[in-house]
Design a protein around this motif. Structure first.
Motif, PDB file in Angstrom:
ATOM      1  N   GLY A 288      41.420  37.218  33.263  1.00 44.37           N
ATOM      2  CA  GLY A 288      42.323  37.436  34.389  1.00 44.37           C
ATOM      3  C   GLY A 288      42.759  36.162  35.075  1.00 44.37           C
ATOM      4  O   GLY A 288      43.933  36.002  35.421  1.00 44.37           O
ATOM      5  N   ARG A 289      41.807  35.249  35.257  1.00 45.38           N
ATOM      6  CA  ARG A 289      42.148  34.021  35.973  1.00 45.38           C
ATOM      7  C   ARG A 289      43.127  33.174  35.169  1.00 45.38           C
ATOM      8  O   ARG A 289      44.074  32.601  35.703  1.00 45.38           O
ATOM      9  CB  ARG A 289      40.871  33.241  36.260  1.00 45.38           C
ATOM     10  CG  ARG A 289      41.107  32.144  37.220  1.00 45.38           C
ATOM     11  CD  ARG A 289      39.925  31.822  38.055  1.00 45.38           C
ATOM     12  NE  ARG A 289      39.877  32.594  39.272  1.00 45.38           N
ATOM     13  CZ  ARG A 289      39.169  32.217  40.305  1.00 45.38           C
ATOM     14  NH1 ARG A 289      38.464  31.130  40.252  1.00 45.38           N
ATOM     15  NH2 ARG A 289      39.157  32.948  41.403  1.00 45.38           N
TER      16      ARG A 289
ATOM     17  N   ARG B 166      33.589  45.447  34.919  1.00 50.37           N
ATOM     18  CA  ARG B 166      33.796  45.150  36.340  1.00 50.37           C
ATOM     19  C   ARG B 166      35.085  44.378  36.606  1.00 50.37           C
ATOM     20  O   ARG B 166      35.729  44.544  37.634  1.00 50.37           O
ATOM     21  CB  ARG B 166      32.586  44.332  36.806  1.00 50.37           C
ATOM     22  CG  ARG B 166      32.569  43.883  38.244  1.00 50.37           C
ATOM     23  CD  ARG B 166      31.198  43.270  38.490  1.00 50.37           C
ATOM     24  NE  ARG B 166      30.995  42.704  39.790  1.00 50.37           N
ATOM     25  CZ  ARG B 166      31.012  41.394  40.033  1.00 50.37           C
ATOM     26  NH1 ARG B 166      31.248  40.537  39.069  1.00 50.37           N
ATOM     27  NH2 ARG B 166      30.777  40.945  41.257  1.00 50.37           N
TER      28      ARG B 166
ATOM     29  N   ASN C 178      49.615  42.564  40.089  1.00 47.94           N
ATOM     30  CA  ASN C 178      48.700  41.959  41.046  1.00 47.94           C
ATOM     31  C   ASN C 178      49.522  41.398  42.211  1.00 47.94           C
ATOM     32  O   ASN C 178      50.458  40.630  42.002  1.00 47.94           O
ATOM     33  CB  ASN C 178      47.942  40.847  40.306  1.00 47.94           C
ATOM     34  CG  ASN C 178      47.043  40.070  41.211  1.00 47.94           C
ATOM     35  OD1 ASN C 178      47.505  39.301  42.036  1.00 47.94           O
ATOM     36  ND2 ASN C 178      45.754  40.284  41.060  1.00 47.94           N
TER      37      ASN C 178
ATOM     38  N   GLN D 230      40.787  41.046  29.227  1.00 41.67           N
ATOM     39  CA  GLN D 230      41.652  39.954  29.682  1.00 41.67           C
ATOM     40  C   GLN D 230      40.862  38.855  30.361  1.00 41.67           C
ATOM     41  O   GLN D 230      39.799  39.091  30.931  1.00 41.67           O
ATOM     42  CB  GLN D 230      42.756  40.465  30.598  1.00 41.67           C
ATOM     43  CG  GLN D 230      42.277  40.905  31.960  1.00 41.67           C
ATOM     44  CD  GLN D 230      43.421  41.058  32.964  1.00 41.67           C
ATOM     45  OE1 GLN D 230      44.555  40.721  32.700  1.00 41.67           O
ATOM     46  NE2 GLN D 230      43.100  41.569  34.129  1.00 41.67           N
TER      47      GLN D 230
HETATM   48  N1  COA Z   1      33.977  43.629  42.396  1.00 39.30           N
HETATM   49  C1  COA Z   1      33.413  42.654  43.113  1.00 39.30           C
HETATM   50  N2  COA Z   1      33.451  41.346  42.767  1.00 39.30           N
HETATM   51  C2  COA Z   1      34.095  41.048  41.625  1.00 39.30           C
HETATM   52  C3  COA Z   1      34.701  42.036  40.817  1.00 39.30           C
HETATM   53  C4  COA Z   1      34.619  43.367  41.245  1.00 39.30           C
HETATM   54  N3  COA Z   1      35.182  44.362  40.543  1.00 39.30           N
HETATM   55  N4  COA Z   1      35.269  41.430  39.742  1.00 39.30           N
HETATM   56  C5  COA Z   1      35.010  40.116  39.873  1.00 39.30           C
HETATM   57  N5  COA Z   1      34.297  39.882  40.997  1.00 39.30           N
HETATM   58  C6  COA Z   1      33.804  38.604  41.512  1.00 39.30           C
HETATM   59  C7  COA Z   1      33.518  37.616  40.393  1.00 39.30           C
HETATM   60  O1  COA Z   1      32.213  37.806  39.873  1.00 39.30           O
HETATM   61  C8  COA Z   1      33.644  36.313  41.124  1.00 39.30           C
HETATM   62  O2  COA Z   1      32.473  36.057  41.846  1.00 39.30           O
HETATM   63  P1  COA Z   1      31.909  34.544  42.027  1.00 39.30           P
HETATM   64  O3  COA Z   1      32.979  33.845  42.822  1.00 39.30           O
HETATM   65  O4  COA Z   1      30.647  34.751  42.751  1.00 39.30           O
HETATM   66  O5  COA Z   1      31.763  34.008  40.633  1.00 39.30           O
HETATM   67  C9  COA Z   1      34.755  36.575  42.136  1.00 39.30           C
HETATM   68  O6  COA Z   1      34.819  37.992  42.299  1.00 39.30           O
HETATM   69  C10 COA Z   1      36.096  36.081  41.663  1.00 39.30           C
HETATM   70  O7  COA Z   1      36.319  36.564  40.331  1.00 39.30           O
HETATM   71  P2  COA Z   1      37.622  36.245  39.539  1.00 39.30           P
HETATM   72  O8  COA Z   1      37.599  36.957  38.224  1.00 39.30           O
HETATM   73  O9  COA Z   1      37.827  34.776  39.516  1.00 39.30           O
HETATM   74  O10 COA Z   1      38.639  36.980  40.504  1.00 39.30           O
HETATM   75  P3  COA Z   1      40.154  36.702  40.736  1.00 39.30           P
HETATM   76  O11 COA Z   1      40.367  36.357  42.145  1.00 39.30           O
HETATM   77  O12 COA Z   1      40.721  35.825  39.681  1.00 39.30           O
HETATM   78  O13 COA Z   1      40.751  38.157  40.539  1.00 39.30           O
HETATM   79  C11 COA Z   1      41.893  39.448  38.887  1.00 39.30           C
HETATM   80  C12 COA Z   1      40.577  38.861  39.327  1.00 39.30           C
HETATM   81  C13 COA Z   1      41.723  40.142  37.530  1.00 39.30           C
HETATM   82  C14 COA Z   1      42.350  40.481  39.903  1.00 39.30           C
HETATM   83  C15 COA Z   1      42.920  38.318  38.812  1.00 39.30           C
HETATM   84  O14 COA Z   1      42.424  37.239  38.041  1.00 39.30           O
HETATM   85  C16 COA Z   1      44.222  38.741  38.262  1.00 39.30           C
HETATM   86  O15 COA Z   1      44.898  39.550  38.809  1.00 39.30           O
HETATM   87  N6  COA Z   1      44.670  38.159  37.164  1.00 39.30           N
HETATM   88  C17 COA Z   1      45.877  38.540  36.531  1.00 39.30           C
HETATM   89  C18 COA Z   1      45.573  39.703  35.713  1.00 39.30           C
HETATM   90  C19 COA Z   1      46.790  40.479  35.408  1.00 39.30           C
HETATM   91  O16 COA Z   1      47.558  40.771  36.254  1.00 39.30           O
HETATM   92  N7  COA Z   1      46.946  40.815  34.173  1.00 39.30           N
HETATM   93  C20 COA Z   1      48.127  41.440  33.788  1.00 39.30           C
HETATM   94  C21 COA Z   1      47.866  42.615  32.988  1.00 39.30           C
HETATM   95  S1  COA Z   1      49.474  43.034  32.596  1.00 39.30           S
END
Ligand code: COA
Length: 375
Positions: free
Chosen positions: A263-264, A195, A301, A261
Motif C-alpha cells: 500500500g505504501r 490487516r 484512498n 498490495q
Molecule cells: N489497523 C490498525 N493499524 C494498522 C492497520 C489496521 N488495519 N493496518 C496497518 N496498521 C498500522 C501499521 O502496522 C503501521 O504501524 P507502525 O507505524 O507501528 O508500523 C501503521 O498502521 C501505518 O501502516 P502503513 O501500512 O504504513 O499505513 P498507511 O498510512 O500507508 O496506510 C493504506 C495504509 C493501505 C491505507 C495506504 O498505504 C494506501 O492507501 N495506499 C494506497 C493503496 C491503494 O489505494 N491501492 C489502490 C488499490 S486500487
C-alpha cells in the motif's frame, strides 16, 4: 461525426452495508482466536502474533467508514471471513450480470434511450465471476440489445479504458451507442484476514451510455473533449488467482490468490504519476487548471485524492472540487470515479469542464476531460 458524450449514467449499490466497527470486531475476534490457537508457537518465537485492526486507523488512513457488499453472510464470522452465497443455476441470471443490468437500465433512462438505440455492451471490471460465456453477452441478452458485447479487465481503470474503446468504436461507425458497465464485486478478491487490506473494498456497479454528443438528450450529458490512457507495469497490486492455479495444487487458496498490495509503495508511486498525467493532459489541450470545475478521481484512498488534487490545483481542493464517496462506498475499484461523477455532476452548469480520472492496478490510469452539454 464530432465528439462523443456520456449521455447517462447509473449506479447500483447492494443494500447490505458493513461498517468499519463491524469489520474490525470480526477481524479482531479472528486475531484473538488465531493467536490463542498458536500461543505456544508465538511464545516460542516460531510464529508471529497477529496485530489487531482499528476503526480509527481505517478512517484516518483511507477515509472509508462503511461499504456496500453483495454477500455479507460469512464476512463477519471469525471462522469463515469470506462472503458466502449459494451458486445460482445456469438458467438464472448471474449476480454480476444482474448488478450490471440494474445500473445499465438507469443509464438508459437518464439518457432517454431504450435498448433498441444501443448496439454494443462492454462489461469492464477488475474481476469477473467467470471467464465465459462473457458477462457482457449475458447483460446484452437480458437487456434485449442487438449487436455485440464483450468483457474487459483493466484493474481500477476498467471503466475509463472501456469508455475509450467505446468512444473509438462509435467514432469508427461500429456502433451507434454503447453501454459501458462496471459491475465490481470486489469482495470476491478481498482478503478479510489481512490487516493491511481487509477494509479497502466495497461492491457496486456503474453504467455509462456513450453516443454522439450531437444527439445526446439526457439532462446530465457530458461531451468527452479528450481522453488519455497510461499503463506502467507494477507488482505492487497483484492477484495471482486464475485457472492455471490447478497446475500447482499446493498454490490453490493461498493468500496471493486474493488481492495483495504494498500500500505504501502504491501511494508513493501512483500519486506523482497521476498528478503529472492529469496536468499533462490538461496542458496538451490548452486547458488552464482554473477552468476545471470538478475532478472525479478514482476512489481508493482519501489521502491519495487530496494529494493529487493539491498537486494539480497548487492548493487544497474543496469537497466540491474533488468529491469523495469513500465514506459510504469504500474502494469500488473501477466504478469509483464513475460513482463520484454520477452523484456529483448534476449540479454543474452547461459548459462547465471537469476531469474524470481512474488509477490503480497495472498500474493503469485513464483521464477524460468532460464538458457539460446543454444550454
Ligand atoms: N489497523 C490498525 N493499524 C494498522 C492497520 C489496521 N488495519 N493496518 C496497518 N496498521 C498500522 C501499521 O502496522 C503501521 O504501524 P507502525 O507505524 O507501528 O508500523 C501503521 O498502521 C501505518 O501502516 P502503513 O501500512 O504504513 O499505513 P498507511 O498510512 O500507508 O496506510 C493504506 C495504509 C493501505 C491505507 C495506504 O498505504 C494506501 O492507501 N495506499 C494506497 C493503496 C491503494 O489505494 N491501492 C489502490 C488499490 S486500487
Amino acid at each position: 461525426m464530432g465528439n462523443i458524450a456520456i449521455s447517462g449514467t447509473g449506479l447500483y449499490a447492494p443494500p447490505a452495508v458493513i461498517t468499519n466497527a463491524e469489520l474490525v470486531e470480526a477481524y479482531n475476534e479472528f486475531v484473538r482466536r488465531y493467536n490463542a490457537a498458536h500461543a505456544d508457537e508465538i511464545a516460542g518465537g516460531t510464529m508471529q502474533a497477529l496485530l489487531k485492526s482499528s476503526d480509527d486507523f481505517i478512517f484516518k488512513a483511507s477515509g472509508i467508514r462503511r461499504r456496500h457488499v453483495v454477500a455479507p453472510d460469512g464476512m463477519l464470522d471469525p471462522e469463515i471471513m469470506c462472503p458466502r452465497l449459494k451458486e445460482r443455476p445456469n438458467d438464472q441470471i448471474s449476480l454480476q450480470a444482474e448488478m450490471a443490468v440494474t445500473a445499465a437500465k438507469q443509464a438508459l433512462e437518464a439518457a432517454h434511450r431504450t435498448p433498441g438505440d444501443v448496439d454494443g455492451v462492454i462489461v469492464s471490471a477488475s474481476i469477473l465471476q467467470r471467464p465465459y460465456p462473457q458477462i457482457a453477452i449475458e447483460v446484452q441478452n437480458a437487456l434485449g440489445i442487438e449487436g455485440f458485447a464483450f468483457d474487459m479487465l483493466t484493474g481500477c481503470s476498467s471503466a475509463t479504458f472501456a469508455l475509450n474503446a467505446a468512444r473509438d468504436m462509435i467514432l469508427q461507425g461500429t456502433a451507434r451507442a454503447i453501454l459501458c458497465i462496471n459491475p465490481e464485486i470486489n469482495t470476491m478478491h478481498l482478503n478479510l484476514r489481512d490487516r493491511e487490506t481487509h477494509f479497502i473494498f466495497g461492491d457496486a456497479s456503474t453504467a455509462s451510455l456513450l453516443e454522439p454528443a450531437a444527439q445526446a438528450e439526457g439532462d446530465n450529458a457530458w461531451e468527452i473533449q479528450s481522453m488519455r490512457l497510461k499503463s506502467v507495469y507494477s507488482n505492487n497490486i497483484r492477484n495471482n488467482f486464475g485457472s492455471m492455479n490447478r497446475f500447482d495444487p499446493e498454490s490453490v487458496g493461498k493468500p496471493d490468490k486474493l488481492i495483495t498490495q504494498k500500500g505504501r509503495k502504491v501511494f508513493q508511486e501512483v500519486v506523482p504519476m497521476v498528478a503529472e498525467f492529469i496536468q499533462e493532459h490538461l496542458q496538451s489541450q490548452g486547458i488552464p487548471k482554473a477552468v476545471v470545475k470538478r475532478m472525479w478521481l478514482h476512489q481508493a484512498n482519501i489521502k491519495m485524492n487530496e494529494l493529487i488534487a493539491r498537486k494539480i490545483l497548487g492548493r487544497e481542493a474543496t469537497e466540491e472540487e474533488a468529491p469523495n464517496i469513500l465514506q459510504e462506498y469504500g474502494n469500488t475499484s473501477s466504478a469509483g470515479s464513475i460513482v463520484a461523477f454520477h452523484l456529483h455532476s448534476k449540479d454543474l452548469a452547461a459548459g462547465d469542464l471537469g476531469v474524470l480520472c481512474s488509477f490503480g492496478a497495472g498500474y493503469s490510469a485513464g483521464s477524460l476531460i468532460l464538458r457539460k452539454l446543454g444550454t
